[in-house]
Design a protein around this motif. Structure first.
Motif, PDB file in Angstrom:
ATOM      1  N   ALA A   1       0.896  -1.166   0.000  1.00 13.86           N
ATOM      2  CA  ALA A   1       0.000   0.000   0.000  1.00 13.86           C
ATOM      3  C   ALA A   1       0.932   1.213   0.000  1.00 13.86           C
ATOM      4  O   ALA A   1       1.956   1.200   0.689  1.00 13.86           O
ATOM      5  CB  ALA A   1      -0.893   0.028   1.231  1.00 13.86           C
ATOM      6  N   HIS A   2       0.596   2.223  -0.770  1.00 14.24           N
ATOM      7  CA  HIS A   2       1.483   3.393  -0.769  1.00 14.24           C
ATOM      8  C   HIS A   2       1.136   4.311   0.402  1.00 14.24           C
ATOM      9  O   HIS A   2      -0.034   4.467   0.751  1.00 14.24           O
ATOM     10  CB  HIS A   2       1.445   4.128  -2.111  1.00 14.24           C
ATOM     11  CG  HIS A   2       0.210   4.911  -2.415  1.00 14.24           C
ATOM     12  ND1 HIS A   2       0.042   6.223  -2.020  1.00 14.24           N
ATOM     13  CD2 HIS A   2      -0.912   4.597  -3.103  1.00 14.24           C
ATOM     14  CE1 HIS A   2      -1.125   6.668  -2.460  1.00 14.24           C
ATOM     15  NE2 HIS A   2      -1.731   5.699  -3.121  1.00 14.24           N
ATOM     16  N   HIS A   3       2.185   4.869   1.008  1.00 10.09           N
ATOM     17  CA  HIS A   3       1.968   5.723   2.184  1.00 10.09           C
ATOM     18  C   HIS A   3       1.971   7.213   1.842  1.00 10.09           C
ATOM     19  O   HIS A   3       1.585   8.046   2.649  1.00 10.09           O
ATOM     20  CB  HIS A   3       2.996   5.428   3.276  1.00 10.09           C
ATOM     21  CG  HIS A   3       4.431   5.690   2.890  1.00 10.09           C
ATOM     22  ND1 HIS A   3       4.935   6.957   2.681  1.00 10.09           N
ATOM     23  CD2 HIS A   3       5.474   4.841   2.678  1.00 10.09           C
ATOM     24  CE1 HIS A   3       6.214   6.869   2.368  1.00 10.09           C
ATOM     25  NE2 HIS A   3       6.566   5.597   2.344  1.00 10.09           N
TER      26      HIS A   3
ATOM     27  N   GLN B   1      -8.577   8.531   2.077  1.00 11.52           N
ATOM     28  CA  GLN B   1      -8.957   7.355   1.314  1.00 11.52           C
ATOM     29  C   GLN B   1      -7.764   6.893   0.483  1.00 11.52           C
ATOM     30  O   GLN B   1      -7.539   5.704   0.315  1.00 11.52           O
ATOM     31  CB  GLN B   1     -10.155   7.746   0.430  1.00 11.52           C
ATOM     32  CG  GLN B   1     -11.130   6.617   0.163  1.00 11.52           C
ATOM     33  CD  GLN B   1     -10.811   5.870  -1.098  1.00 11.52           C
ATOM     34  OE1 GLN B   1      -9.924   6.252  -1.847  1.00 11.52           O
ATOM     35  NE2 GLN B   1     -11.536   4.810  -1.331  1.00 11.52           N
ATOM     36  N   ASP B   2      -7.008   7.868  -0.003  1.00 14.27           N
ATOM     37  CA  ASP B   2      -5.889   7.619  -0.923  1.00 14.27           C
ATOM     38  C   ASP B   2      -4.589   8.091  -0.275  1.00 14.27           C
ATOM     39  O   ASP B   2      -4.201   9.220  -0.487  1.00 14.27           O
ATOM     40  CB  ASP B   2      -6.159   8.360  -2.236  1.00 14.27           C
ATOM     41  CG  ASP B   2      -5.128   8.061  -3.313  1.00 14.27           C
ATOM     42  OD1 ASP B   2      -4.317   7.147  -3.121  1.00 14.27           O
ATOM     43  OD2 ASP B   2      -5.132   8.771  -4.325  1.00 14.27           O
ATOM     44  N   ASN B   3      -3.861   7.334   0.536  1.00 16.00           N
ATOM     45  CA  ASN B   3      -4.092   5.929   0.733  1.00 16.00           C
ATOM     46  C   ASN B   3      -3.852   5.539   2.187  1.00 16.00           C
ATOM     47  O   ASN B   3      -3.312   4.470   2.477  1.00 16.00           O
ATOM     48  CB  ASN B   3      -3.185   5.138  -0.200  1.00 16.00           C
ATOM     49  CG  ASN B   3      -3.484   3.655  -0.190  1.00 16.00           C
ATOM     50  OD1 ASN B   3      -4.612   3.260   0.047  1.00 16.00           O
ATOM     51  ND2 ASN B   3      -2.458   2.871  -0.376  1.00 16.00           N
ATOM     52  N   ALA B   4      -4.264   6.451   3.121  1.00 21.18           N
ATOM     53  CA  ALA B   4      -4.218   6.058   4.526  1.00 21.18           C
ATOM     54  C   ALA B   4      -5.077   4.817   4.717  1.00 21.18           C
ATOM     55  O   ALA B   4      -4.733   3.923   5.506  1.00 21.18           O
ATOM     56  CB  ALA B   4      -4.714   7.201   5.410  1.00 21.18           C
TER      57      ALA B   4
ATOM     58  N   GLY C   1       6.113   7.454  -2.860  1.00 23.84           N
ATOM     59  CA  GLY C   1       6.118   8.089  -4.182  1.00 23.84           C
ATOM     60  C   GLY C   1       5.170   7.485  -5.207  1.00 23.84           C
ATOM     61  O   GLY C   1       5.413   7.596  -6.408  1.00 23.84           O
ATOM     62  N   GLU C   2       4.068   6.893  -4.756  1.00 27.98           N
ATOM     63  CA  GLU C   2       3.118   6.316  -5.727  1.00 27.98           C
ATOM     64  C   GLU C   2       2.479   7.397  -6.573  1.00 27.98           C
ATOM     65  O   GLU C   2       2.360   7.266  -7.788  1.00 27.98           O
ATOM     66  CB  GLU C   2       2.042   5.513  -4.988  1.00 27.98           C
ATOM     67  CG  GLU C   2       1.148   4.679  -5.907  1.00 27.98           C
ATOM     68  CD  GLU C   2      -0.094   5.395  -6.427  1.00 27.98           C
ATOM     69  OE1 GLU C   2      -0.782   4.845  -7.286  1.00 27.98           O
ATOM     70  OE2 GLU C   2      -0.389   6.535  -5.991  1.00 27.98           O
ATOM     71  N   GLU C   3       2.086   8.478  -5.923  1.00 26.31           N
ATOM     72  CA  GLU C   3       1.344   9.527  -6.630  1.00 26.31           C
ATOM     73  C   GLU C   3       2.212  10.197  -7.695  1.00 26.31           C
ATOM     74  O   GLU C   3       1.696  10.822  -8.614  1.00 26.31           O
ATOM     75  CB  GLU C   3       0.823  10.587  -5.648  1.00 26.31           C
ATOM     76  CG  GLU C   3      -0.019  10.038  -4.506  1.00 26.31           C
ATOM     77  CD  GLU C   3      -1.410   9.582  -4.929  1.00 26.31           C
ATOM     78  OE1 GLU C   3      -1.671   9.479  -6.141  1.00 26.31           O
ATOM     79  OE2 GLU C   3      -2.218   9.322  -4.032  1.00 26.31           O
ATOM     80  N   GLN C   4       3.525  10.114  -7.571  1.00 26.09           N
ATOM     81  CA  GLN C   4       4.416  10.743  -8.542  1.00 26.09           C
ATOM     82  C   GLN C   4       4.825   9.776  -9.636  1.00 26.09           C
ATOM     83  O   GLN C   4       5.736  10.051 -10.415  1.00 26.09           O
ATOM     84  CB  GLN C   4       5.661  11.305  -7.837  1.00 26.09           C
ATOM     85  CG  GLN C   4       5.427  12.660  -7.220  1.00 26.09           C
ATOM     86  CD  GLN C   4       4.543  12.594  -6.002  1.00 26.09           C
ATOM     87  OE1 GLN C   4       4.562  11.608  -5.272  1.00 26.09           O
ATOM     88  NE2 GLN C   4       3.763  13.631  -5.763  1.00 26.09           N
TER      89      GLN C   4
ATOM     90  N   TYR D   1      -3.300  -2.766  -1.967  1.00 20.65           N
ATOM     91  CA  TYR D   1      -4.475  -1.975  -1.596  1.00 20.65           C
ATOM     92  C   TYR D   1      -4.204  -0.510  -1.883  1.00 20.65           C
ATOM     93  O   TYR D   1      -3.219   0.058  -1.404  1.00 20.65           O
ATOM     94  CB  TYR D   1      -4.800  -2.134  -0.097  1.00 20.65           C
ATOM     95  CG  TYR D   1      -5.508  -3.427   0.223  1.00 20.65           C
ATOM     96  CD1 TYR D   1      -6.892  -3.487   0.244  1.00 20.65           C
ATOM     97  CD2 TYR D   1      -4.792  -4.584   0.489  1.00 20.65           C
ATOM     98  CE1 TYR D   1      -7.556  -4.674   0.526  1.00 20.65           C
ATOM     99  CE2 TYR D   1      -5.439  -5.780   0.774  1.00 20.65           C
ATOM    100  CZ  TYR D   1      -6.829  -5.815   0.800  1.00 20.65           C
ATOM    101  OH  TYR D   1      -7.473  -6.985   1.081  1.00 20.65           O
ATOM    102  N   ASP D   2      -5.046   0.088  -2.669  1.00 20.47           N
ATOM    103  CA  ASP D   2      -4.944   1.529  -2.919  1.00 20.47           C
ATOM    104  C   ASP D   2      -6.360   2.073  -2.784  1.00 20.47           C
ATOM    105  O   ASP D   2      -7.177   1.946  -3.683  1.00 20.47           O
ATOM    106  CB  ASP D   2      -4.365   1.777  -4.316  1.00 20.47           C
ATOM    107  CG  ASP D   2      -3.961   3.237  -4.514  1.00 20.47           C
ATOM    108  OD1 ASP D   2      -4.240   4.058  -3.627  1.00 20.47           O
ATOM    109  OD2 ASP D   2      -3.377   3.541  -5.571  1.00 20.47           O
ATOM    110  N   GLY D   3      -6.651   2.646  -1.627  1.00 21.05           N
ATOM    111  CA  GLY D   3      -8.006   3.089  -1.326  1.00 21.05           C
ATOM    112  C   GLY D   3      -8.699   2.098  -0.421  1.00 21.05           C
ATOM    113  O   GLY D   3      -8.160   1.023  -0.120  1.00 21.05           O
TER     114      GLY D   3
HETATM  115 ZN   LIG Z   1      -3.482   5.886  -4.311  1.00 19.47          ZN
END
Ligand SMILES: [Zn+2]
Length: 560
Positions: free
Chosen positions: A329-331, A351-354, A385-388, A413-415
């Motif tokens: 899961a990305h932090h 939600q994205d992505n706590a 760095g998932e969002e980037q 898990y993402d979301g």
């Molecule tokens: Zn995400």
């Protein structure tokens, strides 16, 4: 409660016998002992899910932008939680963190981007009409007098006998490209399903391979899968990448709104709709638009460090413990950025992505509570760095701590579902590997159905971290919540999802509040736990389905 079979009037509560449920689904009951269900039920609860979300998405963590104080705190928190659950550090040199350099580039773009056309000069206004990032990691970028060429989708795909370039030299040009991939024919590019060819990352890589100077991707909400607002917030600030290693690069990665591009090409004497229609053919050839442009901008370039957090619960089988099931899961999220209408500048990313991190921690808790460790090792990997652009998972895939051939599966898990229980669960990447059948059996236990990606046009499989595992051959899947909510009218879930994409996704309003309910997320996390547990216990590792796009990579990984 984890398993409530309202559809069959079978309600399982703590302490109640599950014999009745087992009788309904003999296959699943044979596979999972009753005690394991109880452990999952006590570990994956509303509290164990809500608490990490409240912490990670609090304003105190300032949106967890890469290499910020919030990033440091988030990583420390996740490592601390894993340590307290009895996990061992699984980063390099027995550390909790796999740190890596990220190059941050902030392009200082002109407020107006000017073009020369036969009808006179045309300016595109920054943010309202165009957005761009630097394609290079140097102090300045740009080009002079570059010609605009429309290259359709910018795709070269020998397996579909599709080549938008037709050998035309586009070196030094600015390529105007359509987003997505051809989607009107089931035999072409998997029809409505977005393949990697339909992702913006592919578009920029494709242009770089051809030596182009820059790209303008024509944004439309259907072809991107999200509104212009998402392009603005994703590209408006500092862009992060792994350090360049000599690969070809374009100077400028741009986007234009549909209306702006329409106005621009019209000034060159072209009709955007006609260009688009021409692009829908194998016979398409690049169209020189008779428009030229120069642009120069400075970049603020920084090199910072962020990192993945990794903890492992070693397996109990002397041989199989060298193999691992990796949960991801990305932090990270967007940190502090442009304020919304209410003046809120913190992109909390609840939600994205706590929510994904919270599900991993709850699953981690369930594994740690088992009376006996699973045969294979189980690793929790919180990637950065998932969002980037999926940087943390890409870094891990380039520098894995387990050989790719020893990674049994990746469950991402993402979301997370915060709206209540659903009759279904979406599995992004369904139909690709033997993990499907396991997940399916678990869903049946909950009286739910496993659904294929319900938005295949959005290309979710290539938009989250499991993609980087698939690229190195690891059978991978991604659970993305359900859409048919119990007790809600038909279509309600889709409507909520659309509203959320428009008003909350990647905006400061992605926060946790009192409207959140957790019974759906509990069930979704439980499916991931049981699926991973069964993979960890099985004699053999899962496999891609024959002919899958990632099968060749797996064969290579297993041979090494
Ligand atoms: Zn995400």
């Amino acid at each position: 409660m984890i398993f409530k079979h309202t559809s069959r009037m079978l309600v399982l509560v703590a302490g109640m016998s599950i014999t009745a449920v087992q009788a309904q689904t003999p296959a699943a009951s044979a596979a999972i002992p009753a005690a394991i269900y109880g452990i999952a039920q006590r570990s994956i609860t509303a509290s164990t899910l809500a608490a990490p979300i409240r912490y990670l998405a609090s304003d105190a963590l300032e949106g967890r932008g890469p290499a910020t104080r919030g990033d440091t705190l988030a990583r420390l928190y996740l490592a601390t939680e894993l340590e307290s659950l009895g996990y061992l550090p699984a980063g390099p040199n027995k550390s909790w963190q796999q740190e890596f350099d990220v190059v941050g580039t902030t392009a200082q773009l002109p407020n107006n981007w000017s073009f020369t056309t036969k009808s006179g000069p045309v300016d595109l206004k920054l943010s309202d009409e165009y957005i761009a990032g630097s394609g290079v990691q140097t102090d300045s970028a740009g080009f002079d007098n570059a010609e605009l060429v429309f290259v359709g989708y910018g795709i070269e795909a020998p397996e579909y006998k599709w080549n938008d370039f037709k050998g035309v030299d586009v070196k030094g040009k600015v390529l105007v490209m359509l987003n997505n991939d051809p989607d009107w024919d089931d035999k072409l590019f998997a029809g409505k399903t977005r393949l990697y060819y339909g992702r913006w990352t592919y578009k920029y890589e494709s242009a770089a391979r051809h030596g182009a100077a820059g790209v303008i991707i024509v944004h439309t909400t259907p072809s991107a899968g999200y509104p212009w607002q998402v392009v603005q917030s994703s590209w408006g600030g500092e862009q992060f990448e792994l350090p360049a290693e000599g690969e070809p690069r374009i100077q400028m990665k741009g986007w234009g709104t549909e209306e702006a591009v329409r106005r621009l090409v019209k000034a060159g004497g072209f009709d955007l709709d006609k260009l688009r229609a021409a692009a829908k053919s194998r016979a398409f050839k690049p169209v020189s638009l008779g428009i030229k442009t120069s642009i120069h901008f400075n970049n603020k370039v920084s090199r910072v460090r962020t990192g993945n957090v990794a903890g492992v619960l070693p397996g109990s089988d002397p041989k199989l413990k060298d193999e691992v099931v990796i949960y991801t899961a990305h932090h990270d999220h967007f940190g502090i950025g442009a304020p919304d209408a209410k003046g809120d500048k913190i992109y909390n990313g609840a939600q994205d992505n706590a929510a994904g991190c919270a599900q991993l921690l709850a699953i981690a808790r369930a594994f740690a509570a088992l009376p006996e460790r699973p045969r294979r090792s189980v690793m929790m990997l919180f990637v950065a760095g998932e969002e980037q652009g999926l940087l943390g998972s890409r870094y891990y895939s380039l520098h894995p701590t387990y050989a790719p051939g020893k990674i049994a599966a990746n469950i991402n898990y993402d979301g997370g579902n915060f709206r209540g229980r659903t009759k279904d669960l979406t599995q992004i990447g369904k139909g690709k590997s033997s993990i499907d059948a396991i997940a399916q059996a678990m869903l049946e236990r909950q009286g739910r159905v496993l659904m294929n990606d319900q938005f295949p046009d959005k290309g979710y499989f290539y938009r989250s971290d499991q993609f980087n595992f698939a690229k190195i051959g690891v059978p991978a899947l991604y659970f993305h919540g359900g859409i048919e909510y119990i007790g809600k009218p038909e279509g309600w879930g889709r409507e909520q999802q659309d509203l959320w994409t428009e008003h909350i996704y990647h905006q400061p309003s992605d926060e946790i509040d009192d409207t959140w309910v957790f019974d759906g997320m509990i069930e979704d996390a439980a499916v991931g736990f049981f699926t991973g547990w069964l993979v960890a216990q099985a004699d053999a590792m899962p496999t891609w389905n024959p002919g899958d796009e990632f099968e060749a990579a797996r064969k290579k990984a297993l041979a090494n």
